[in-house]
Design a protein around this motif. Structure first.
Motif, mmCIF file in Angstrom:
data_model
loop_
_atom_site.group_PDB
_atom_site.id
_atom_site.type_symbol
_atom_site.label_atom_id
_atom_site.label_comp_id
_atom_site.label_asym_id
_atom_site.label_seq_id
_atom_site.Cartn_x
_atom_site.Cartn_y
_atom_site.Cartn_z
ATOM 1 N N TYR A 4 0.781 -1.312 -0.155
ATOM 2 C CA TYR A 4 0.286 0.000 -0.241
ATOM 3 C C TYR A 4 0.722 1.380 -0.063
ATOM 4 O O TYR A 4 1.558 1.633 1.071
ATOM 5 N N PRO A 5 0.871 2.048 -1.090
ATOM 6 C CA PRO A 5 1.871 3.326 -1.163
ATOM 7 C C PRO A 5 1.097 4.105 -0.057
ATOM 8 O O PRO A 5 -0.053 4.465 -0.146
ATOM 9 N N LEU A 6 1.961 4.979 0.418
ATOM 10 C CA LEU A 6 1.594 5.953 1.467
ATOM 11 C C LEU A 6 2.076 7.302 0.606
ATOM 12 O O LEU A 6 1.036 8.348 0.734
ATOM 13 N N GLU A 7 3.058 7.529 0.354
ATOM 14 C CA GLU A 7 3.397 9.184 -0.007
ATOM 15 C C GLU A 7 4.685 8.949 -1.140
ATOM 16 O O GLU A 7 5.436 7.791 -1.262
ATOM 17 N N LYS A 8 4.922 9.858 -1.865
ATOM 18 C CA LYS A 8 5.899 9.964 -2.879
ATOM 19 C C LYS A 8 7.173 10.416 -2.138
ATOM 20 O O LYS A 8 7.003 11.261 -1.302
ATOM 21 N N LEU A 9 8.402 9.779 -2.402
ATOM 22 C CA LEU A 9 9.673 10.135 -1.602
ATOM 23 C C LEU A 9 10.035 11.454 -1.869
ATOM 24 O O LEU A 9 10.335 12.212 -0.727
ATOM 25 N N ILE A 10 9.768 12.103 -2.902
ATOM 26 C CA ILE A 10 10.040 13.582 -3.051
ATOM 27 C C ILE A 10 9.187 14.592 -2.100
ATOM 28 O O ILE A 10 9.800 15.758 -1.740
ATOM 29 N N ASN A 11 8.028 14.065 -1.432
ATOM 30 C CA ASN A 11 7.245 14.846 -0.698
ATOM 31 C C ASN A 11 7.739 14.737 1.016
ATOM 32 O O ASN A 11 7.264 15.469 1.903
#
Length: 107
Positions: A4-11
């Motif tokens: 389950y993806p939570l967030e993009k690393l760039i953020n």
């Protein structure tokens, strides 16, 4: 198990806190001191939200009754009333440009 993806690393950045709902779970993703943590979003003592909890080193303190838990493994470090169970923590998984968790699918 499913990713389950939570967030993009760039953020992500120090001070980041994001709350995510996956099925019946409420998960907080936090970054402090260049380290990310995923944990349940409510204190196991009285279910108070932890999105405004104070963090010192690797300890998180519930703003309601000041219970303190380890960010590493969720263990209860200090109780101000009756003891409670440990805080659920989730192992982070990095996939591509996202960070997320692996969870059993509800069904």
């Amino acid at each position: 198990m499913r990713f389950y993806p939570l967030e993009k690393l760039i953020n992500l950045h120090d001070g980041y806190t994001g709350q995510f709902k996956i099925d019946h779970r409420q998960i907080l993703l936090m970054q402090r001191d260049n380290r990310c943590y995923a944990l349940e979003a409510r204190c196991p003592h009285r279910a108070h939200p932890l999105d405004t909890a104070s963090i010192s080193g690797e300890l998180i303190q519930c703003p309601l009754h000041q219970y303190r838990f380890s960010l590493r493994d969720g263990s209860l470090i200090q109780a101000t009333e009756e003891p409670c169970r440990a805080l659920r923590t989730y192992e982070l998984v990095y996939e591509g440009n996202e960070v997320g968790v692996m969870l059993e699918e509800d069904g």
